[in-house]
Enzyme design. Structure first.
Site, mmCIF file in Angstrom:
data_model
loop_
_atom_site.group_PDB
_atom_site.id
_atom_site.type_symbol
_atom_site.label_atom_id
_atom_site.label_comp_id
_atom_site.label_asym_id
_atom_site.label_seq_id
_atom_site.Cartn_x
_atom_site.Cartn_y
_atom_site.Cartn_z
ATOM 1 N N SER A 1 6.615 -26.036 -44.307
ATOM 2 C CA SER A 1 6.061 -24.885 -43.600
ATOM 3 C C SER A 1 5.367 -25.303 -42.302
ATOM 4 O O SER A 1 4.363 -24.726 -41.919
ATOM 5 C CB SER A 1 5.098 -24.133 -44.516
ATOM 6 O OG SER A 1 4.096 -25.014 -44.992
ATOM 7 N N ARG B 1 -0.540 -25.723 -37.909
ATOM 8 C CA ARG B 1 0.916 -25.908 -37.968
ATOM 9 C C ARG B 1 1.462 -26.417 -36.647
ATOM 10 O O ARG B 1 0.873 -26.166 -35.594
ATOM 11 C CB ARG B 1 1.607 -24.575 -38.267
ATOM 12 C CG ARG B 1 1.283 -24.042 -39.630
ATOM 13 C CD ARG B 1 2.106 -22.799 -39.932
ATOM 14 N NE ARG B 1 1.926 -22.452 -41.328
ATOM 15 C CZ ARG B 1 2.716 -21.644 -42.011
ATOM 16 N NH1 ARG B 1 3.743 -21.073 -41.414
ATOM 17 N NH2 ARG B 1 2.483 -21.404 -43.278
ATOM 18 N N SER C 1 -4.327 -17.596 -40.226
ATOM 19 C CA SER C 1 -3.367 -18.603 -39.809
ATOM 20 C C SER C 1 -2.251 -18.051 -38.925
ATOM 21 O O SER C 1 -2.499 -17.598 -37.824
ATOM 22 C CB SER C 1 -2.823 -19.283 -41.067
ATOM 23 O OG SER C 1 -2.008 -20.363 -40.734
ATOM 24 N N HIS C 2 -1.033 -18.024 -39.453
ATOM 25 C CA HIS C 2 0.134 -17.625 -38.653
ATOM 26 C C HIS C 2 0.426 -16.135 -38.770
ATOM 27 O O HIS C 2 1.402 -15.662 -38.206
ATOM 28 C CB HIS C 2 1.341 -18.426 -39.116
ATOM 29 C CG HIS C 2 1.528 -18.336 -40.606
ATOM 30 N ND1 HIS C 2 0.729 -19.050 -41.480
ATOM 31 C CD2 HIS C 2 2.354 -17.605 -41.356
ATOM 32 C CE1 HIS C 2 1.091 -18.759 -42.715
ATOM 33 N NE2 HIS C 2 2.071 -17.881 -42.677
ATOM 34 N N GLU D 1 4.528 -30.647 -45.078
ATOM 35 C CA GLU D 1 5.181 -29.547 -45.769
ATOM 36 C C GLU D 1 6.265 -28.954 -44.883
ATOM 37 O O GLU D 1 6.159 -28.994 -43.651
ATOM 38 C CB GLU D 1 4.167 -28.458 -46.097
ATOM 39 C CG GLU D 1 3.096 -28.893 -47.070
ATOM 40 C CD GLU D 1 2.177 -27.729 -47.420
ATOM 41 O OE1 GLU D 1 2.392 -27.108 -48.457
ATOM 42 O OE2 GLU D 1 1.265 -27.457 -46.629
ATOM 43 N N ARG E 1 -6.321 -13.193 -47.464
ATOM 44 C CA ARG E 1 -5.754 -12.583 -46.248
ATOM 45 C C ARG E 1 -5.406 -11.142 -46.533
ATOM 46 O O ARG E 1 -4.704 -10.852 -47.507
ATOM 47 C CB ARG E 1 -4.484 -13.321 -45.817
ATOM 48 C CG ARG E 1 -4.788 -14.721 -45.408
ATOM 49 C CD ARG E 1 -3.581 -15.404 -44.854
ATOM 50 N NE ARG E 1 -3.876 -16.821 -44.740
ATOM 51 C CZ ARG E 1 -2.984 -17.740 -44.433
ATOM 52 N NH1 ARG E 1 -1.735 -17.398 -44.197
ATOM 53 N NH2 ARG E 1 -3.340 -18.997 -44.348
ATOM 54 N N LYS F 1 -3.951 -29.949 -42.372
ATOM 55 C CA LYS F 1 -2.857 -30.362 -41.508
ATOM 56 C C LYS F 1 -3.306 -30.192 -40.064
ATOM 57 O O LYS F 1 -4.231 -29.433 -39.784
ATOM 58 C CB LYS F 1 -1.595 -29.573 -41.825
ATOM 59 C CG LYS F 1 -1.757 -28.074 -41.846
ATOM 60 C CD LYS F 1 -0.474 -27.463 -42.379
ATOM 61 C CE LYS F 1 -0.535 -25.959 -42.413
ATOM 62 N NZ LYS F 1 -1.195 -25.427 -43.599
ATOM 63 N N ASP G 1 0.340 -22.795 -34.551
ATOM 64 C CA ASP G 1 0.070 -21.439 -35.057
ATOM 65 C C ASP G 1 -1.330 -20.991 -34.626
ATOM 66 O O ASP G 1 -2.039 -21.704 -33.908
ATOM 67 C CB ASP G 1 0.265 -21.359 -36.578
ATOM 68 C CG ASP G 1 -0.802 -22.108 -37.351
ATOM 69 O OD1 ASP G 1 -1.432 -23.017 -36.767
ATOM 70 O OD2 ASP G 1 -1.007 -21.796 -38.536
ATOM 71 N N ASP H 1 -4.264 -20.826 -35.903
ATOM 72 C CA ASP H 1 -5.464 -21.645 -36.134
ATOM 73 C C ASP H 1 -5.215 -23.136 -35.909
ATOM 74 O O ASP H 1 -6.082 -23.966 -36.200
ATOM 75 C CB ASP H 1 -6.031 -21.395 -37.542
ATOM 76 C CG ASP H 1 -5.075 -21.811 -38.634
ATOM 77 O OD1 ASP H 1 -3.844 -21.708 -38.432
ATOM 78 O OD2 ASP H 1 -5.545 -22.255 -39.706
ATOM 79 N N THR I 1 3.165 -26.258 -53.256
ATOM 80 C CA THR I 1 2.921 -25.772 -51.900
ATOM 81 C C THR I 1 1.444 -25.457 -51.702
ATOM 82 O O THR I 1 0.834 -24.808 -52.560
ATOM 83 C CB THR I 1 3.755 -24.504 -51.661
ATOM 84 O OG1 THR I 1 5.126 -24.895 -51.626
ATOM 85 C CG2 THR I 1 3.395 -23.834 -50.352
HETATM 86 C C1 G6P Z 1 -0.434 -22.170 -45.625
HETATM 87 C C2 G6P Z 1 -0.954 -23.421 -46.224
HETATM 88 C C3 G6P Z 1 0.166 -24.409 -46.375
HETATM 89 C C4 G6P Z 1 1.303 -23.832 -47.151
HETATM 90 C C5 G6P Z 1 1.728 -22.530 -46.577
HETATM 91 C C6 G6P Z 1 2.711 -21.876 -47.522
HETATM 92 O O1 G6P Z 1 -0.008 -22.418 -44.319
HETATM 93 O O2 G6P Z 1 -1.976 -23.969 -45.435
HETATM 94 O O3 G6P Z 1 -0.327 -25.552 -46.974
HETATM 95 O O4 G6P Z 1 2.412 -24.669 -47.148
HETATM 96 O O5 G6P Z 1 0.622 -21.691 -46.404
HETATM 97 O O6 G6P Z 1 2.826 -20.550 -47.262
HETATM 98 P P1 G6P Z 1 3.579 -19.567 -48.235
HETATM 99 O O7 G6P Z 1 3.614 -18.329 -47.426
HETATM 100 O O8 G6P Z 1 4.955 -20.170 -48.407
HETATM 101 O O9 G6P Z 1 2.817 -19.493 -49.509
HETATM 102 ZN ZN ZN Z 2 -2.453 -22.206 -39.899
#
Ligand code: G6P
Ligand code: ZN
Length: 563
Positions: A374, A289, A116-117, A372, A21, A385, A284, A286, A353
């Site tokens: 998150s 979440r 993603s988000h 998770e 990213r 997910k 989110d 994609d 994670t």
């Molecule tokens: C993405 C992954 C998740 C993970 C998350 C953590 O969304 O798909 O599996 O829990 O990132 O993000 P972070 O910013 O805490 O590394």
């Molecule tokens: Zn996502």
């Protein structure tokens, strides 16, 4: 017409928690995307004898730069002699749907264009992630190889740029002919296919009946989920059209941060608080979440959501047919799920994670549901997910409870706390800090932990915390034996009832984000139901800040986001 283009490696093409990213402008540098895609193809096709038999799925959340990226990927796949691409209609397909398509079509893998988000638009982020044949995110071993390849890359292959684009707005088969042969491009709409998958999991008849008597408010946050929400929640389940909000996918997500939490989905929280709704949810960018809200904006923490669904799995036909095998959660996710596991006698795995760590457990049939903190919840129906799955799972739980108030989101959660105790839980995010200072903070704390130099007891707001265990979380995958170290710092107090954890986010694109996770277990039923979250979290947060010297290192007095 196949061109071999000389190139030089770019620094920093190391995939994070979930793919590469970077700001859009980084991806727009000539050769940047091409280098990374060539690295993915080199690694994922390395052992393939007949590339003509390879099918790859390509799609994403439709964020800014996706259209150009898709044409580049089509061209590069053709030039690398891939036989068959399945491309999302207009490039838009949710991450869970891509996982489902990879599995249903027995594809070799998939390239997902999403950050993603993370915010989108010209000043936002773009992202690329590779999923394997099981439909799940590539494991560390594969992403490490891709990264290694990106550091040595000298050339990439693409078709002559004068070749016309493939019209990804037209569903159906397209053929790309080139000097090395031809590539089939199947442009598909995944909504029906994904709906059919959900129909094989849930009792739609029951859900339709339930939805007809309730008011839902489902926020797609202008991400990829809009078409799925309209088709599945509105058309199939019969929710009213105004139950579906922000359902037009936009390349910049309407300028919002497409992350379903209390801060970035505050609009939804407000509407729920002030409106007549029974269940609210947001996804989110994609679509993997989810956030679940009950009437009057009652917030279900993702950790509790996992535990409640885990407790109630047998209310869903899919899990009644196929027995429940076990559970999994990531390390910083609260231990609410573990309490359910203790009762059912099944195992709850604790992974680092990142959804990719659930893949081998799901493939080996050890786990039925995982989640998770998150905002990720999912099951073995796919290898990502799945936000909408979580909403249908919640609706299924509600629909099978007696319709006497005990089927509201809030009473289901309260009943859960009464039975299993409650893990008071909170996450503080310090976004966009100076990367070097955060790394120093983490390494300083890690060194103190390793040298056993933490104080034995700490007083905070009248509570005494005895440090009884502190460690740097590492993991050995019980199936593959693969190891992951340095996955977060954990400090446990008072016989494990209290925990604080620190991680640096692996999904940001610039600077560093520190995540501080705080958990306090309360097994007394009365206190679990009636306790004040603040009172449980505040003293422990102070302890965490004191032990880590977070403010001193980062210069931040307050978190950016509290969940
Ligand atoms: C993405 C992954 C998740 C993970 C998350 C953590 O969304 O798909 O599996 O829990 O990132 O993000 P972070 O910013 O805490 O590394
Ligand atoms: Zn996502």
């Amino acid at each position: 017409m196949i061109k071999v283009v000389e190139t030089k490696p770019f620094e920093g093409q190391k995939p994070g928690t979930s793919g590469l990213r970077k700001p859009v402008q980084t991806f727009q540098q000539p050769g940047y995307l091409e280098n990374f895609i060539q690295s993915i193809l080199d690694v994922s096709l390395a052992d393939v004898k007949n590339r003509n038999a390879v099918q790859l799925v390509v799609g994403g959340d439709g964020r800014y730069y996706s259209s150009q990226a898709i044409q580049t990927i089509i061209s590069m796949c053709a030039a690398n002699e891939v036989g068959h691409l399945i491309v999302a209609h207009n490039g838009i397909m949710s991450t869970p749907a891509i996982s489902a398509v990879i599995r249903a079509r027995n594809a070799h893998g998939g390239i997902i264009l999403t950050a993603s988000h993370n915010p989108g638009g010209i000043n936002g982020d773009f992202g690329v992630k590779y999923n394997c044949a099981n439909g799940g995110p590539a494991p560390d071993q594969v992403t490490n190889e891709i990264y290694a390849r990106s550091k040595q890359i000298k050339q990439y292959k693409r078709l002559d740029p004068s070749m016309p684009d493939v019209d990804v707005g037209r569903i159906g088969q397209h053929v790309v002919k080139h000097s090395g042969g031809e590539m089939m491009v199947d442009v598909v709409d995944s909504v029906d296919m994904y709906l059919n998958l959900l129909k094989a999991i849930f009792d739609f008849e029951l859900l339709r009946k339930f939805v007809s008597s309730k008011r839902l408010l489902i926020d797609a946050m202008n991400g990829v989920m809009g078409p799925y929400v309209r088709r599945i929640i509105v058309q199939e389940l019969g929710a009213s059209a105004d139950a579906a909000i922000r359902c037009d996918p936009l390349p910049d997500f309407g300028g919002h941060h497409p992350d379903p939490n209390l801060t970035y989905a505050a609009d939804l929280v407000d509407k729920m608080r002030n409106g007549p709704y029974d269940l609210g949810a947001a996804f989110d960018g994609d679509g993997d979440r989810n956030m679940i809200l009950g009437a009057k904006g009652f917030f279900v923490t993702p950790s509790d959501s996992l535990a409640v669904l885990g407790e109630n799995l047998e209310r869903i036909p899919y899990f009644r047919r196929d027995r429940v095998k076990g559970y999994a959660r990531s390390m910083p996710t609260s231990r609410a799920m573990d309490q359910v596991a203790k009762k059912t006698g099944l195992k709850c795995y604790e992974t680092p994670t990142g959804w990719k760590y659930f893949g081998s457990l799901l493939d080996a049939g050890l786990v039925s549901i995982c989640g998770e903190e998150s905002f990720g919840t999912g099951s073995d129906h796919i290898r990502e997910k799945d936000g909408l799955w979580a909403v249908l799972a919640w609706l299924s739980v509600m629909a099978t409870m007696p319709d006497d108030q005990s089927n509201s989101v809030e009473s289901i959660v309260r009943q859960h706390w009464r039975t299993y105790g409650r893990c008071y839980y909170c996450r503080y995010d310090y976004e966009n800090c100076d990367a070097r200072s955060c790394e120093t903070m983490m390494s300083t704390l890690a060194a103190k932990i390793a040298a056993n130099q933490l104080p034995k007891t700490i007083e905070s707001d009248g509570t005494t915390y005895h440090v009884d265990e502190a460690f740097n979380f590492g993991y050995t995958d019980p199936v593959s034996g693969e190891q992951a170290s340095n996955q977060g710092l954990v400090i446990q107090f008072n016989g494990g009832a209290s925990r604080v954890m620190f991680r640096l986010s692996g999904t940001g694109s610039t600077g560093a984000t520190v995540r501080l996770y705080i958990e306090q277990m309360e097994m007394d039923a009365e206190k679990a139901i009636n306790g004040n979250q603040e009172d449980y979290i505040r003293p422990l947060a102070k302890v965490a800040l004191q032990l880590s010297c977070l403010s001193e290192f980062t210069g931040r007095q307050q978190p950016t986001v509290i969940t």
